[in-house]
Design an enzyme around this catalytic site. Structure first.
Site, mmCIF file in Angstrom:
data_model
loop_
_atom_site.group_PDB
_atom_site.id
_atom_site.type_symbol
_atom_site.label_atom_id
_atom_site.label_comp_id
_atom_site.label_asym_id
_atom_site.label_seq_id
_atom_site.Cartn_x
_atom_site.Cartn_y
_atom_site.Cartn_z
ATOM 1 N N CYS A 275 80.962 16.874 44.845
ATOM 2 C CA CYS A 275 80.180 17.517 45.910
ATOM 3 C C CYS A 275 79.023 18.360 45.367
ATOM 4 O O CYS A 275 77.876 18.223 45.793
ATOM 5 C CB CYS A 275 81.085 18.344 46.816
ATOM 6 S SG CYS A 275 81.850 19.788 46.035
ATOM 7 N N HIS A 323 83.868 23.450 48.480
ATOM 8 C CA HIS A 323 83.151 22.221 48.857
ATOM 9 C C HIS A 323 81.764 22.603 49.358
ATOM 10 O O HIS A 323 81.547 23.689 49.888
ATOM 11 C CB HIS A 323 83.907 21.467 49.955
ATOM 12 C CG HIS A 323 83.364 20.094 50.211
ATOM 13 N ND1 HIS A 323 83.490 19.057 49.309
ATOM 14 C CD2 HIS A 323 82.663 19.589 51.259
ATOM 15 C CE1 HIS A 323 82.909 17.971 49.791
ATOM 16 N NE2 HIS A 323 82.390 18.263 50.975
ATOM 17 N N HIS A 335 77.222 14.540 52.022
ATOM 18 C CA HIS A 335 78.093 15.121 51.000
ATOM 19 C C HIS A 335 78.908 14.036 50.309
ATOM 20 O O HIS A 335 78.986 12.900 50.769
ATOM 21 C CB HIS A 335 79.022 16.181 51.620
ATOM 22 C CG HIS A 335 80.110 15.608 52.489
ATOM 23 N ND1 HIS A 335 81.383 16.121 52.536
ATOM 24 C CD2 HIS A 335 80.116 14.556 53.366
ATOM 25 C CE1 HIS A 335 82.123 15.430 53.392
ATOM 26 N NE2 HIS A 335 81.376 14.483 53.911
#
Length: 367
Positions: A275, A323, A335
């Site tokens: 990520c 994240h 993402h």
């Protein structure tokens, strides 16, 4: 003390070791073992309906992959520190080599001066000056003596400074090496935790029948749609401005061009990403260096209110900032989700939002 080839060899070994450690596999920080999933009796059918069982599986998988994501960011942070420290050790090793060579040259000069004095009878210039019977020679000699004294003092000063610099470089290299070893162990620990959590998730998924996997995927989509609808329904994004800066536009273009590439923990492209690897590389391609991990991005970049975010801003998720995704407009984010998935666009509200950060502090152009 004269160092010679042994000193050069030691410094060279330091460089090689530093580069070798940098390439060593990384590690992660331990997280609590996942709670065992309920098992059905061998003789009796499950008390709960199948849908409810799969919901428990979905929640457990989510927890396992979240733990893996957190460990991945720990790994990335340790790797980034190790990379910086390795570079510093290499630079210090070069300085040590140069320092030893300089010290050797200065010692050679001092030795040459001593040998010259021996060849002229061992008398210092001051003694020769006193014994001179020629006034003109005496006056000329006075200037030479002063110059010689200054040169000798300067040479001794250079020798002292060179020795002090060399000792400082060696102390710095030793300190950086200890830090490097600490981060190497942190990387190794993090890697084990990542692999442990992913293996547990993959094992859990492998035990499902194909029909159960399909129902599980539907449950996941439903949960995401519900979360996104609630986020959109809150009115948070009703008046969001779609305009952005040139750098923001370039970052979004880079990130969306990676759609379909696989998630891989610790990866920064070009073939796979995790990520924060995706977001850091996207902004790097736009000409703006940002921290490597989602936690560092949250800590170091400027925070903006969700209602003020614009394309290119980074949305940080979960309480531990484990994240990150990039807002692309229209309530969506690009993402790299988790192992087994690919870079994709999804609703920005499908995960709990911690906050929004802006790598580009330039004002957006008027719409």
């Amino acid at each position: 003390m004269r160092t010679g080839k042994r000193g050069l060899t030691t410094a060279a070994v330091t460089v090689v070791c530093a580069v070798t450690v940098l390439a060593a596999p990384g590690t992660a920080f331990a997280a609590p073992d996942p709670t065992p999933s309920p098992t059905a009796s061998a003789t009796a059918p499950p008390a709960a309906p199948p849908g409810k069982d799969l919901e428990a599986v979905r929640e457990k998988l989510d927890a396992l992959y979240r733990a893996a994501a957190s460990a991945t960011e720990d790994y990335n942070a340790a790797e980034e520190k190790a990379r910086q420290q390795s570079a510093e050790i290499v630079a210090l090793a070069k300085k040590i080599v140069e320092g030893r060579q300089k010290l050797d040259r200065l010692k050679d000069r001092a030795g040459a001066a001593a040998r010259a004095q021996y060849r002229t009878g061992g008398l210092p210039d001051e003694a020769k000056l006193v014994l001179s019977e020629d006034p003109e020679e005496f006056l000329d000699g006075t200037g030479r003596v002063v110059q010689g004294q200054r040169a000798t003092k300067g040479l001794l000063g250079e020798l002292t400074r060179a020795q002090e610099d060399l000792e400082a470089y060696q102390a710095d290299a030793s300190a950086q090496w200890k830090k490097l070893e600490t981060n190497r162990r942190a990387k190794a620990k993090a890697q084990k935790e990542i692999e442990k959590q992913i293996a547990a998730a993959e094992k859990l998924e492998s035990e499902l029948e194909q029909e159960e996997k399909e129902r599980l995927a539907r449950l996941e989509r439903q949960a995401q749609e519900k979360a996104q609808a609630a986020w959109l329904g809150s009115g948070t994004v009703e008046d969001l401005d779609a305009s952005t800066t040139e750098q923001g536009r370039k970052a979004v273009e880079y990130a969306t061009a990676q759609i379909g590439k696989p998630y891989q923990w610790g990866a920064e492209g070009p073939d796979a990403y995790d990520c924060s690897g995706l977001t850091s590389q996207a902004w790097g391609a736009a000409g703006r260096a940002v921290p490597r991990t989602s936690q560092q991005q949250w800590q170091q970049l400027r925070h903006v209110d969700v209602k003020d975010m614009r394309p290119g801003d980074l949305i940080i998720y979960f309480d531990d900032a484990s994240h990150v995704g990039m807002y692309v407009g229209d309530g969506k984010v690009v993402h790299a989700p988790r192992p087994g998935r690919t870079v994709t666009i999804t609703g920005a509200g499908t995960m709990p939002i911690l906050g929004v950060v802006r790598p580009d502090t330039t004002a957006a152009p008027a719409p």
